[in-house]
Write an enzyme that holds these catalytic residues in place. Structure first.
Site, PDB file in Angstrom:
ATOM      1  N   THR A 125     -12.392  -6.561  -1.204  1.00  0.00           N
ATOM      2  CA  THR A 125     -11.241  -5.918  -1.826  1.00  0.00           C
ATOM      3  C   THR A 125     -10.852  -6.606  -3.132  1.00  0.00           C
ATOM      4  OG1 THR A 125      -8.860  -5.564  -1.556  1.00  0.00           O
ATOM      5  CG2 THR A 125      -9.798  -7.341  -0.272  1.00  0.00           C
ATOM      6  N   ASP A 126     -10.209  -5.848  -4.024  1.00  0.00           N
ATOM      7  CA  ASP A 126      -9.698  -6.464  -5.260  1.00  0.00           C
ATOM      8  C   ASP A 126      -8.544  -7.415  -4.966  1.00  0.00           C
ATOM      9  OD1 ASP A 126      -7.720  -4.591  -4.632  1.00  0.00           O
ATOM     10  OD2 ASP A 126      -7.706  -3.613  -6.589  1.00  0.00           O
ATOM     11  N   GLU A 127      -7.969  -7.320  -3.751  1.00  0.00           N
ATOM     12  CA  GLU A 127      -6.829  -8.201  -3.429  1.00  0.00           C
ATOM     13  C   GLU A 127      -7.222  -9.671  -3.413  1.00  0.00           C
ATOM     14  OE1 GLU A 127      -3.941  -7.461  -0.527  1.00  0.00           O
ATOM     15  OE2 GLU A 127      -4.051  -5.294  -0.691  1.00  0.00           O
ATOM     16  N   TYR A 151      -3.887 -11.332   4.839  1.00  0.00           N
ATOM     17  CA  TYR A 151      -5.004 -10.374   4.824  1.00  0.00           C
ATOM     18  C   TYR A 151      -5.995 -10.725   3.714  1.00  0.00           C
ATOM     19  CZ  TYR A 151      -7.544  -6.262   3.177  1.00  0.00           C
ATOM     20  OH  TYR A 151      -8.535  -5.427   2.707  1.00  0.00           O
ATOM     21  N   LYS A 155      -9.956 -12.015   3.732  1.00  0.00           N
ATOM     22  CA  LYS A 155     -11.068 -11.309   3.062  1.00  0.00           C
ATOM     23  C   LYS A 155     -11.752 -12.253   2.066  1.00  0.00           C
ATOM     24  CE  LYS A 155     -12.107  -7.460   3.386  1.00  0.00           C
ATOM     25  NZ  LYS A 155     -13.051  -6.766   4.304  1.00  0.00           N
TER      26      LYS A 155
HETATM   27  P1  NAD Z   1      -9.182   0.727   8.558  1.00  0.00           P
HETATM   28  O1  NAD Z   1      -8.134  -0.195   9.087  1.00  0.00           O
HETATM   29  O2  NAD Z   1      -8.858   2.152   8.371  1.00  0.00           O
HETATM   30  O3  NAD Z   1     -10.468   0.673   9.515  1.00  0.00           O
HETATM   31  C1  NAD Z   1     -10.955  -0.516  10.040  1.00  0.00           C
HETATM   32  C2  NAD Z   1     -11.852  -0.179  11.232  1.00  0.00           C
HETATM   33  O4  NAD Z   1     -12.408  -1.405  11.730  1.00  0.00           O
HETATM   34  C3  NAD Z   1     -11.112   0.484  12.388  1.00  0.00           C
HETATM   35  O5  NAD Z   1     -11.836   1.606  12.849  1.00  0.00           O
HETATM   36  C4  NAD Z   1     -11.057  -0.608  13.455  1.00  0.00           C
HETATM   37  O6  NAD Z   1     -11.068  -0.099  14.772  1.00  0.00           O
HETATM   38  C5  NAD Z   1     -12.321  -1.390  13.140  1.00  0.00           C
HETATM   39  N1  NAD Z   1     -12.255  -2.776  13.607  1.00  0.00           N
HETATM   40  C6  NAD Z   1     -11.219  -3.647  13.470  1.00  0.00           C
HETATM   41  N2  NAD Z   1     -11.528  -4.809  14.059  1.00  0.00           N
HETATM   42  C7  NAD Z   1     -12.785  -4.683  14.553  1.00  0.00           C
HETATM   43  C8  NAD Z   1     -13.643  -5.553  15.281  1.00  0.00           C
HETATM   44  N3  NAD Z   1     -13.276  -6.783  15.624  1.00  0.00           N
HETATM   45  N4  NAD Z   1     -14.869  -5.088  15.636  1.00  0.00           N
HETATM   46  C9  NAD Z   1     -15.248  -3.825  15.323  1.00  0.00           C
HETATM   47  N5  NAD Z   1     -14.461  -2.967  14.661  1.00  0.00           N
HETATM   48  C10 NAD Z   1     -13.243  -3.389  14.281  1.00  0.00           C
HETATM   49  O7  NAD Z   1      -9.683   0.059   7.214  1.00  0.00           O
HETATM   50  P2  NAD Z   1     -10.259   0.751   5.895  1.00  0.00           P
HETATM   51  O8  NAD Z   1      -9.130   1.084   5.007  1.00  0.00           O
HETATM   52  O9  NAD Z   1     -11.233   1.793   6.288  1.00  0.00           O
HETATM   53  O10 NAD Z   1     -11.015  -0.486   5.245  1.00  0.00           O
HETATM   54  C11 NAD Z   1     -12.414  -0.687   5.468  1.00  0.00           C
HETATM   55  C12 NAD Z   1     -12.836  -1.928   4.710  1.00  0.00           C
HETATM   56  O11 NAD Z   1     -12.560  -1.776   3.322  1.00  0.00           O
HETATM   57  C13 NAD Z   1     -12.091  -3.190   5.154  1.00  0.00           C
HETATM   58  O12 NAD Z   1     -13.002  -4.255   5.174  1.00  0.00           O
HETATM   59  C14 NAD Z   1     -11.045  -3.402   4.065  1.00  0.00           C
HETATM   60  O13 NAD Z   1     -10.742  -4.775   3.906  1.00  0.00           O
HETATM   61  C15 NAD Z   1     -11.772  -2.850   2.846  1.00  0.00           C
HETATM   62  N6  NAD Z   1     -10.888  -2.333   1.784  1.00  0.00           N
HETATM   63  C16 NAD Z   1     -10.046  -1.281   2.042  1.00  0.00           C
HETATM   64  C17 NAD Z   1      -9.277  -0.773   1.005  1.00  0.00           C
HETATM   65  C18 NAD Z   1      -8.338   0.390   1.206  1.00  0.00           C
HETATM   66  O14 NAD Z   1      -7.655   0.771   0.255  1.00  0.00           O
HETATM   67  N7  NAD Z   1      -8.287   1.005   2.363  1.00  0.00           N
HETATM   68  C19 NAD Z   1      -9.345  -1.334  -0.264  1.00  0.00           C
HETATM   69  C20 NAD Z   1     -10.180  -2.421  -0.472  1.00  0.00           C
HETATM   70  C21 NAD Z   1     -10.978  -2.897   0.559  1.00  0.00           C
HETATM   71  O1  TDX Z   2       5.928   1.812   3.231  1.00  0.00           O
HETATM   72  C1  TDX Z   2       5.411   1.320   2.211  1.00  0.00           C
HETATM   73  N1  TDX Z   2       6.154   1.250   1.052  1.00  0.00           N
HETATM   74  C2  TDX Z   2       5.672   0.710  -0.107  1.00  0.00           C
HETATM   75  O2  TDX Z   2       6.385   0.652  -1.118  1.00  0.00           O
HETATM   76  C3  TDX Z   2       4.071   0.812   2.199  1.00  0.00           C
HETATM   77  C4  TDX Z   2       3.215   0.860   3.437  1.00  0.00           C
HETATM   78  C5  TDX Z   2       3.592   0.284   1.019  1.00  0.00           C
HETATM   79  N2  TDX Z   2       4.365   0.213  -0.097  1.00  0.00           N
HETATM   80  C6  TDX Z   2       3.787  -0.344  -1.330  1.00  0.00           C
HETATM   81  C7  TDX Z   2       3.150  -1.691  -1.186  1.00  0.00           C
HETATM   82  C8  TDX Z   2       2.043  -1.641  -2.211  1.00  0.00           C
HETATM   83  O3  TDX Z   2       2.556  -1.981  -3.482  1.00  0.00           O
HETATM   84  O4  TDX Z   2       2.725   0.540  -1.707  1.00  0.00           O
HETATM   85  C9  TDX Z   2       1.609  -0.184  -2.223  1.00  0.00           C
HETATM   86  C10 TDX Z   2       0.372   0.101  -1.390  1.00  0.00           C
HETATM   87  O5  TDX Z   2       0.586  -0.478  -0.117  1.00  0.00           O
HETATM   88  P1  TDX Z   2      -0.529  -0.430   1.052  1.00  0.00           P
HETATM   89  O6  TDX Z   2      -0.923   0.967   1.310  1.00  0.00           O
HETATM   90  O7  TDX Z   2      -0.048  -1.260   2.178  1.00  0.00           O
HETATM   91  O8  TDX Z   2      -1.778  -1.088   0.305  1.00  0.00           O
HETATM   92  P2  TDX Z   2      -2.039  -2.526  -0.339  1.00  0.00           P
HETATM   93  O9  TDX Z   2      -1.105  -3.533   0.181  1.00  0.00           O
HETATM   94  O10 TDX Z   2      -2.123  -2.336  -1.815  1.00  0.00           O
HETATM   95  O11 TDX Z   2      -3.499  -2.824   0.277  1.00  0.00           O
HETATM   96  C11 TDX Z   2      -4.495  -1.805   0.309  1.00  0.00           C
HETATM   97  O12 TDX Z   2      -5.407  -1.955  -0.753  1.00  0.00           O
HETATM   98  C12 TDX Z   2      -6.244  -3.064  -0.714  1.00  0.00           C
HETATM   99  C13 TDX Z   2      -5.256  -1.792   1.632  1.00  0.00           C
HETATM  100  O13 TDX Z   2      -4.348  -1.631   2.697  1.00  0.00           O
HETATM  101  C14 TDX Z   2      -6.073  -3.033   1.796  1.00  0.00           C
HETATM  102  O14 TDX Z   2      -6.850  -2.953   2.980  1.00  0.00           O
HETATM  103  C15 TDX Z   2      -6.988  -3.141   0.613  1.00  0.00           C
HETATM  104  O15 TDX Z   2      -7.742  -4.321   0.646  1.00  0.00           O
END
Ligand code: NAD
Ligand code: TDX
Length: 319
Positions: A125-127, A151, A155
């Site tokens: 992730t970019d985080e 988190y 990562k």
């Molecule tokens: P998500 O939370 O929707 O899905 C995660 C999945 O992993 C779920 O299905 C969960 O059941 C499974 N999981 C959790 N723990 C596990 C374990 N111990 N063994 C097997 N499975 C397990 O997450 P997402 O948003 O789909 O993110 C996927 C990947 O992308 C993650 O690695 C996250 O860090 C990365 N990522 C997500 C975002 C975003 O905006 N969603 C951005 C940057 C990076």
């Molecule tokens: O209820 C809310 N109100 C609000 O203002 C929530 C849930 C979030 N926010 C804000 C926080 C952030 O500035 O919105 C922005 C986005 O929040 P999230 O959806 O929780 O995402 P973020 O914290 O940016 O992280 C996401 O992007 C990077 C993903 O959840 C991570 O898994 C990924 O690595």
């Protein structure tokens, strides 16, 4: 013979979108392993079983005994999506984040070390780069890691483990770091699905702090296309940033959704800020563009419209 992918976390948001994309656009055999936490939902994989080259196994990547059964055969590539992914939850309790995101990744790396997979792509992730200061340029793959919450620290730790296994054992490993994804099938704890579903249900939208935090939004299918490119053409040992290029404040995102659904701004409720809330993310995706020819293709308006329509349909089906 078909090449075989091991996808972890394929019942979650990005993993399930990626499997769907690959079943439709490639010929890989796919094994999806997911422990099915609160974030994993087999509804996200409905229809996949119709493909003879797809199978699902419930498995925890932090449990080596369960993994041993999955690795009774070898794979061409592991793509590790499985993670605890929600920042707010990591602030409440970091333990599951370390268990899955760090130890789970370590377990997978050990199977690569034991030649059970020819390659592994770590979805990061970019985080991990932390918060971008006002006048600074977007993060590149060479930017330092400054994670600000449990988190992102977990990562970043996983990324460092991957790097160390590459350096120490010369393993075939690649890391991708994407910006905020949005699109169908995202859990409603995350910002965009929460805003859409709350607006549709005429509930308040909790907006953290002053609402001026900026995220760089990437439509999930654009992300899937990027991972496909990395899988087929990515250089071993490299890191690739994947960004959407649509930087918006949280307030701007809410305004778009309210306007689209014809609802009033009074639904917005400014609430206490998230602890350690990163002010801004912005990522430079020039490397993957230059080296692998990828760029995002879905505009924010198009992607957000598709997403809103998807959640509207889902809500109608539930009624
Ligand atoms: P998500 O939370 O929707 O899905 C995660 C999945 O992993 C779920 O299905 C969960 O059941 C499974 N999981 C959790 N723990 C596990 C374990 N111990 N063994 C097997 N499975 C397990 O997450 P997402 O948003 O789909 O993110 C996927 C990947 O992308 C993650 O690695 C996250 O860090 C990365 N990522 C997500 C975002 C975003 O905006 N969603 C951005 C940057 C990076
Ligand atoms: O209820 C809310 N109100 C609000 O203002 C929530 C849930 C979030 N926010 C804000 C926080 C952030 O500035 O919105 C922005 C986005 O929040 P999230 O959806 O929780 O995402 P973020 O914290 O940016 O992280 C996401 O992007 C990077 C993903 O959840 C991570 O898994 C990924 O690595």
């Amino acid at each position: 013979m078909r090449k075989h992918l091991l996808i972890t976390g394929g019942a979650g948001f990005i993993g399930s979108n990626f499997i769907e994309y690959m079943l439709k656009n490639s010929d890989y055999a796919i094994t999806n392993i997911d422990v099915l936490t609160y974030a994993g939902d087999l509804d996200n994989t409905l229809g996949f079983e119709c493909y003879p080259n797809y199978r699902f196994i419930q498995c925890d990547i932090s449990n080596n005994n369960q993994l041993k059964d999955v690795f009774d055969q070898s794979y061409d590539c592991i793509i590790n999506f499985a993670a605890e992914s929600h920042v707010d939850r990591s602030i409440e309790n970091a333990h599951p984040f370390l268990t899955t995101n760090i130890y789970g990744t370590l377990n997978l790396l050990e199977f690569v070390l034991n030649r059970k997979a020819k390659k592994m792509i770590q979805i990061s992730t970019d985080e991990v780069y932390g918060s971008l200061e006002q006048n600074n340029l977007p993060f590149t793959e060479k930017s330092s890691l400054y994670p600000n919450n449990p988190y992102s620290a977990s990562k970043a730790s996983a990324d460092l483990l991957v790097r160390s296994f590459y350096q120490t054992h010369q393993l075939p490993l690649i890391i991708t770091r994407c910006s905020n994804n949005y699109g169908p099938k995202q859990h409603i704890e995350k910002f965009i699905p929460k805003v859409i579903t709350n607006v549709l249900n005429d509930q308040n939208i909790p907006l953290y702090g002053d609402g001026q935090h900026v995220r760089d939004w990437l439509f999930v299918v654009d992300h899937c296309r990027a991972i496909h490119k990395v899988l087929e053409h990515g250089e071993i040992g490299e890191i690739y940033n994947i960004g959407g290029g649509y930087q918006r404040t949280n307030e701007e995102v809410i305004s778009f959704i309210l306007d689209y659904l014809g609802k009033d701004k009074r639904l917005i409720k400014y609430v206490e800020d998230r602890k350690g809330h990163d002010r801004r993310y912005s990522i430079n995706w020039g490397k993957i563009h230059k080296e692998l020819g990828w760029k995002p293709e879905i505009s924010f308006v198009e992607g957000l419209t598709t997403t809103i329509e998807w959640y509207m349909n889902k809500l109608t089906q539930q009624k």
